[in-house]
Scaffold this motif. Structure first.
Motif, PDB file in Angstrom:
ATOM      1  N   THR A   2       0.774  -1.116   0.131  1.00 40.18           N
ATOM      2  CA  THR A   2      -0.041   0.115  -0.290  1.00 40.18           C
ATOM      3  C   THR A   2       1.150   1.378   0.096  1.00 40.18           C
ATOM      4  O   THR A   2       1.825   1.399   0.909  1.00 40.18           O
ATOM      5  CB  THR A   2      -0.947   0.055   1.216  1.00 40.18           C
ATOM      6  OG1 THR A   2      -1.650  -1.237   1.206  1.00 40.18           O
ATOM      7  CG2 THR A   2      -1.784   1.235   1.218  1.00 40.18           C
ATOM      8  N   PRO A   7       2.583  -4.316   3.982  1.00 38.02           N
ATOM      9  CA  PRO A   7       1.796  -4.611   5.204  1.00 38.02           C
ATOM     10  C   PRO A   7       2.541  -4.931   6.335  1.00 38.02           C
ATOM     11  O   PRO A   7       3.460  -5.723   6.129  1.00 38.02           O
ATOM     12  CB  PRO A   7       0.758  -5.248   4.682  1.00 38.02           C
ATOM     13  CG  PRO A   7       0.669  -5.426   3.243  1.00 38.02           C
ATOM     14  CD  PRO A   7       2.032  -5.215   2.862  1.00 38.02           C
ATOM     15  N   THR A  72      -5.881 -10.540   5.347  1.00 40.18           N
ATOM     16  CA  THR A  72      -5.243  -9.370   5.426  1.00 40.18           C
ATOM     17  C   THR A  72      -6.477  -8.556   6.168  1.00 40.18           C
ATOM     18  O   THR A  72      -7.462  -8.219   5.462  1.00 40.18           O
ATOM     19  CB  THR A  72      -4.820  -8.444   4.202  1.00 40.18           C
ATOM     20  OG1 THR A  72      -3.711  -9.491   3.598  1.00 40.18           O
ATOM     21  CG2 THR A  72      -4.448  -7.083   4.348  1.00 40.18           C
ATOM     22  N   SER A  73      -6.056  -8.035   7.232  1.00 42.39           N
ATOM     23  CA  SER A  73      -6.854  -7.184   7.928  1.00 42.39           C
ATOM     24  C   SER A  73      -6.933  -5.843   7.618  1.00 42.39           C
ATOM     25  O   SER A  73      -5.901  -5.178   7.879  1.00 42.39           O
ATOM     26  CB  SER A  73      -6.697  -7.153   9.469  1.00 42.39           C
ATOM     27  OG  SER A  73      -7.652  -6.498  10.417  1.00 42.39           O
ATOM     28  N   THR A  74      -8.149  -5.322   7.033  1.00 38.99           N
ATOM     29  CA  THR A  74      -7.953  -3.701   6.460  1.00 38.99           C
ATOM     30  C   THR A  74      -8.860  -2.975   7.273  1.00 38.99           C
ATOM     31  O   THR A  74      -9.023  -1.630   7.239  1.00 38.99           O
ATOM     32  CB  THR A  74      -8.327  -3.819   5.101  1.00 38.99           C
ATOM     33  OG1 THR A  74     -10.044  -4.319   4.856  1.00 38.99           O
ATOM     34  CG2 THR A  74      -7.619  -4.564   4.296  1.00 38.99           C
ATOM     35  N   ARG A  75     -10.091  -3.289   7.918  1.00 39.30           N
ATOM     36  CA  ARG A  75     -11.144  -2.789   8.953  1.00 39.30           C
ATOM     37  C   ARG A  75     -11.313  -3.493   9.942  1.00 39.30           C
ATOM     38  O   ARG A  75     -11.196  -4.544  10.106  1.00 39.30           O
ATOM     39  CB  ARG A  75     -12.237  -2.413   7.688  1.00 39.30           C
ATOM     40  CG  ARG A  75     -12.102  -1.596   6.838  1.00 39.30           C
ATOM     41  CD  ARG A  75     -13.431  -1.672   5.679  1.00 39.30           C
ATOM     42  NE  ARG A  75     -13.083  -0.923   4.652  1.00 39.30           N
ATOM     43  CZ  ARG A  75     -13.250   0.535   4.705  1.00 39.30           C
ATOM     44  NH1 ARG A  75     -13.748   1.032   5.817  1.00 39.30           N
ATOM     45  NH2 ARG A  75     -13.207   1.062   3.590  1.00 39.30           N
ATOM     46  N   ASP A 131     -11.422  -7.462  13.774  1.00 42.73           N
ATOM     47  CA  ASP A 131     -11.923  -7.898  12.725  1.00 42.73           C
ATOM     48  C   ASP A 131     -12.946  -9.103  13.058  1.00 42.73           C
ATOM     49  O   ASP A 131     -13.029  -9.559  13.886  1.00 42.73           O
ATOM     50  CB  ASP A 131     -10.683  -8.227  11.852  1.00 42.73           C
ATOM     51  CG  ASP A 131     -10.956  -8.228  10.436  1.00 42.73           C
ATOM     52  OD1 ASP A 131     -12.083  -8.416  10.058  1.00 42.73           O
ATOM     53  OD2 ASP A 131     -10.025  -8.093   9.806  1.00 42.73           O
ATOM     54  N   PRO A 158     -11.332   1.880   8.553  1.00 45.57           N
ATOM     55  CA  PRO A 158     -10.073   1.419   7.978  1.00 45.57           C
ATOM     56  C   PRO A 158      -8.765   1.445   9.060  1.00 45.57           C
ATOM     57  O   PRO A 158      -8.864   2.490   9.953  1.00 45.57           O
ATOM     58  CB  PRO A 158      -9.714   2.393   7.005  1.00 45.57           C
ATOM     59  CG  PRO A 158     -11.116   2.765   6.608  1.00 45.57           C
ATOM     60  CD  PRO A 158     -12.066   2.764   7.730  1.00 45.57           C
ATOM     61  N   GLY A 162      -2.524   0.815   7.927  1.00 42.37           N
ATOM     62  CA  GLY A 162      -2.739  -0.630   7.553  1.00 42.37           C
ATOM     63  C   GLY A 162      -2.613  -0.591   6.326  1.00 42.37           C
ATOM     64  O   GLY A 162      -2.352   0.009   5.542  1.00 42.37           O
ATOM     65  N   PRO A 163      -2.978  -1.788   5.613  1.00 46.82           N
ATOM     66  CA  PRO A 163      -3.531  -2.943   6.236  1.00 46.82           C
ATOM     67  C   PRO A 163      -2.511  -3.887   7.022  1.00 46.82           C
ATOM     68  O   PRO A 163      -1.201  -3.403   7.123  1.00 46.82           O
ATOM     69  CB  PRO A 163      -3.842  -3.876   4.985  1.00 46.82           C
ATOM     70  CG  PRO A 163      -3.178  -3.551   3.950  1.00 46.82           C
ATOM     71  CD  PRO A 163      -2.682  -2.076   4.161  1.00 46.82           C
ATOM     72  N   ASP A 165      -1.167  -8.087   7.661  1.00 48.71           N
ATOM     73  CA  ASP A 165      -1.244  -9.479   7.134  1.00 48.71           C
ATOM     74  C   ASP A 165      -1.267 -10.263   8.336  1.00 48.71           C
ATOM     75  O   ASP A 165      -0.426 -10.105   9.500  1.00 48.71           O
ATOM     76  CB  ASP A 165      -0.276  -9.773   6.070  1.00 48.71           C
ATOM     77  CG  ASP A 165      -0.366  -9.156   4.805  1.00 48.71           C
ATOM     78  OD1 ASP A 165      -1.438  -8.927   4.367  1.00 48.71           O
ATOM     79  OD2 ASP A 165       0.655  -9.222   4.036  1.00 48.71           O
TER      80      ASP A 165
END
Length: 170
Positions: A2, A7, A72-75, A131, A158, A162-163, A165
């Motif tokens: 990103t 990440p 992958t944790s994004t939010r 998450d 968000p 991040g994100p 992993d």
């Protein structure tokens, strides 16, 4: 990547009372009699239950179907005023969390992950970012207990920086 930055990667751990304390508490139902668990048995069956209520509120029971690892944790979301208990339905789940903050978003550097085994429940403190869980060994379902009436809940937000992993040890 990103914005040219890889990440952050976190490896999921098995939760115990010390490692999970910043996020809540762990209740292991299949580990034998503990001070907070009652175990009974009969002809071919064993039963275990908590001595007191699992969450401080009168919860709703929910069930989530989720994909498996890796992810992958994004939010994340949080519930500012209520506890939430998460329980694997049939097989282990992986949970990504970040400590409760006064900020408007979880921070990537605060994200931790835990493998919650079948027979174990984790109870999140109010305000802990989390998450959706994922199945350790593939798609799975898990139960959650929480009051669905919480004016302090945050929408899926968000992760700042991040994100992240989320992985497990091979």
């Amino acid at each position: 990547m990103t914005g040219g930055v890889a990440p952050r990667v976190v490896t999921a751990l098995t939760p115990d009372s010390a490692s999970f304390a910043p996020f809540g508490r762990v209740v292991t139902l299949d580990s034998g009699a503990l001070p907070d668990v009652v175990v009974t048995a009969g002809s071919g069956w064993t039963d275990a239950y908590t001595r007191s209520t699992l969450t401080r509120e009168t919860p709703s029971l929910g069930m989530t179907s989720a994909p498996g690892m890796p992810f992958t944790s994004t939010r994340m979301e949080r519930h500012a005023n209520v506890e939430e208990a998460l329980l694997p339905a049939a097989s282990a789940i992986v949970l990504a969390v970040a400590e409760a903050t006064d900020g408007d978003a979880p921070r990537a550097e605060d994200v931790r992950a835990f493998v919650v085994a079948h027979g174990t429940a984790v109870v999140l403190k109010p305000g802990v970012w989390h998450d959706a869980c994922r199945g350790l060994d593939g798609p799975t379902s898990y139960y959650w207990l929480s009051s669905c009436v919480d004016a302090g809940s945050s929408p899926w937000t968000p992760i700042a920086g991040g994100p992240v992993d989320v992985r497990v040890k091979a």
